[in-house]
Design a protein around this motif. Structure first.
Motif, PDB file in Angstrom:
ATOM      1  N   CYS A 123       5.906  10.537  10.959  1.00 16.59           N
ATOM      2  CA  CYS A 123       5.138   9.297  11.034  1.00 16.59           C
ATOM      3  C   CYS A 123       5.741   8.392  12.100  1.00 16.59           C
ATOM      4  O   CYS A 123       6.902   8.534  12.466  1.00 16.59           O
ATOM      5  CB  CYS A 123       5.080   8.583   9.688  1.00 16.59           C
ATOM      6  N   PHE A 124       4.924   7.503  12.612  1.00 21.51           N
ATOM      7  CA  PHE A 124       5.389   6.517  13.587  1.00 21.51           C
ATOM      8  C   PHE A 124       4.532   5.269  13.445  1.00 21.51           C
ATOM      9  O   PHE A 124       3.418   5.312  12.928  1.00 21.51           O
ATOM     10  CB  PHE A 124       5.322   7.074  15.018  1.00 21.51           C
TER      11      PHE A 124
ATOM     12  N   ILE B 191       9.794   0.499   1.955  1.00 21.68           N
ATOM     13  CA  ILE B 191      10.574  -0.734   2.113  1.00 21.68           C
ATOM     14  C   ILE B 191      10.456  -1.215   3.551  1.00 21.68           C
ATOM     15  O   ILE B 191      10.870  -0.537   4.488  1.00 21.68           O
ATOM     16  CB  ILE B 191      12.044  -0.514   1.734  1.00 21.68           C
ATOM     17  N   ARG B 192       9.866  -2.379   3.727  1.00 20.91           N
ATOM     18  CA  ARG B 192       9.638  -2.933   5.070  1.00 20.91           C
ATOM     19  C   ARG B 192      10.824  -3.763   5.548  1.00 20.91           C
ATOM     20  O   ARG B 192      10.969  -3.986   6.756  1.00 20.91           O
ATOM     21  CB  ARG B 192       8.366  -3.787   5.075  1.00 20.91           C
TER      22      ARG B 192
ATOM     23  N   VAL C 287       0.855  -1.185   0.000  1.00 20.53           N
ATOM     24  CA  VAL C 287       0.000   0.000   0.000  1.00 20.53           C
ATOM     25  C   VAL C 287       0.894   1.239   0.000  1.00 20.53           C
ATOM     26  O   VAL C 287       2.060   1.186   0.393  1.00 20.53           O
ATOM     27  CB  VAL C 287      -0.947   0.028   1.219  1.00 20.53           C
ATOM     28  N   SER C 288       0.326   2.359  -0.431  1.00 21.81           N
ATOM     29  CA  SER C 288       1.095   3.600  -0.504  1.00 21.81           C
ATOM     30  C   SER C 288       1.320   4.162   0.897  1.00 21.81           C
ATOM     31  O   SER C 288       0.365   4.449   1.627  1.00 21.81           O
ATOM     32  CB  SER C 288       0.333   4.618  -1.353  1.00 21.81           C
ATOM     33  N   VAL C 289       2.588   4.301   1.263  1.00 22.73           N
ATOM     34  CA  VAL C 289       2.935   4.763   2.610  1.00 22.73           C
ATOM     35  C   VAL C 289       4.360   5.319   2.563  1.00 22.73           C
ATOM     36  O   VAL C 289       5.185   4.846   1.778  1.00 22.73           O
ATOM     37  CB  VAL C 289       2.843   3.595   3.625  1.00 22.73           C
TER      38      VAL C 289
ATOM     39  N   VAL D 197      -2.305   3.915   8.043  1.00 24.49           N
ATOM     40  CA  VAL D 197      -2.077   3.014   6.917  1.00 24.49           C
ATOM     41  C   VAL D 197      -1.670   1.640   7.454  1.00 24.49           C
ATOM     42  O   VAL D 197      -0.723   1.539   8.245  1.00 24.49           O
ATOM     43  CB  VAL D 197      -0.972   3.553   5.994  1.00 24.49           C
ATOM     44  N   PRO D 198      -2.378   0.575   7.058  1.00 23.81           N
ATOM     45  CA  PRO D 198      -1.974  -0.771   7.490  1.00 23.81           C
ATOM     46  C   PRO D 198      -0.667  -1.160   6.814  1.00 23.81           C
ATOM     47  O   PRO D 198      -0.538  -1.062   5.597  1.00 23.81           O
ATOM     48  CB  PRO D 198      -3.142  -1.655   7.031  1.00 23.81           C
ATOM     49  N   LEU D 199       0.303  -1.604   7.598  1.00 24.64           N
ATOM     50  CA  LEU D 199       1.655  -1.797   7.072  1.00 24.64           C
ATOM     51  C   LEU D 199       2.086  -3.254   7.018  1.00 24.64           C
ATOM     52  O   LEU D 199       2.679  -3.703   6.043  1.00 24.64           O
ATOM     53  CB  LEU D 199       2.636  -1.001   7.922  1.00 24.64           C
TER      54      LEU D 199
END
Length: 233
Positions: A203-204, A86-87, A80-82, A183-185
């Motif tokens: 953001c956090f 990169i996770r 999703v757009s956030v 936003v769900p990450l």
């Protein structure tokens, strides 16, 4: 929380993009070094399918009995757009050989005999031993995660916004018009991680644990209902 070995195994068996790094093939385009498919065998070895004429196949074939070191590098990008999409990244290193007869026409299967692995993600940076990687299991939601996160993002914005009520002292503002975007990450069997994006640009992340680990999408539905019900109180 999922162990480092479980997180690495999940990325390997996910649909995240991956590239095989082989000494001497630095000049090859990354698209030529991306496996067509990948899987993990019972001994923890990786099986990577490539076009028969790919540089990786030629290198493994010419190496024959020599040990050819290689690294599979996987990049996990939020579906999703956030901000900061990169996770995480995982690397599995070992020795590469060709396995005749395991792939269809025009393709060749390569085996990466796992030596060690490394993961750098939202949980932290950790090394993973080959035995731990072999014995770990991928998260049961991994193959559905992208679709589930996209569904939450597009169809449950109000419920996601309500999670601000569970932040306690970390809550930025109780006024709905000034609340951060939510936003769900990340979604796994243990819980949901969301990213709160404030209007000022900061953001956090916050992690919301399920009462108990879920085993499939049906149990996940119940867990999400419980989470949103708690936020609505």
């Amino acid at each position: 929380m999922p162990s480092a070995a479980e997180r690495t195994r999940t990325l390997v068996q996910s649909t995240c993009s991956a590239v095989l790094l082989v000494p001497g093939l630095e000049a090859a385009g990354s698209d030529q070094l991306m496996p067509l498919s990948r899987g993990v065998g019972p001994d923890g070895d990786l099986f990577l399918e490539f076009p028969a004429d790919s540089p990786a196949v030629r290198a493994a074939t010419h190496a024959q009995d020599d040990e050819l070191p290689a690294v599979l590098e996987i990049t996990d990008v939020a579906p999703v757009s956030v901000p900061h999409r990169i996770r995480g990244r995982a690397r599995v290193s070992g020795w590469l050989t060709a396995v005749p007869g395991m792939a269809g026409p025009g393709r060749t299967m390569l085996r990466l005999e796992t030596d060690e692995a490394h993961i750098d993600d939202l949980w932290g940076v950790e090394e993973v031993e080959a035995e731990s990687f072999r014995d770990a299991a991928a998260d049961p939601l991994a193959l559905h995660e992208a679709e589930l996160l996209q569904h939450l993002y597009s169809s449950h914005t109000e419920e996601l916004a309500s999670l601000c009520e569970l932040l306690g002292e970390r809550a930025v503002c109780s006024c709905p018009e000034h609340r951060p975007a939510v936003v769900p990450l990340v979604l796994d069997r243990f819980g949901l991680r969301v990213r709160f994006c404030e209007r000022e640009g900061g953001c956090f992340d916050a992690r919301f644990e399920f009462p108990e680990p879920v085993r499939d999408v049906v149990e996940l539905s119940h867990a999400m209902h419980t989470l949103f019900a708690a936020a609505a109180r």
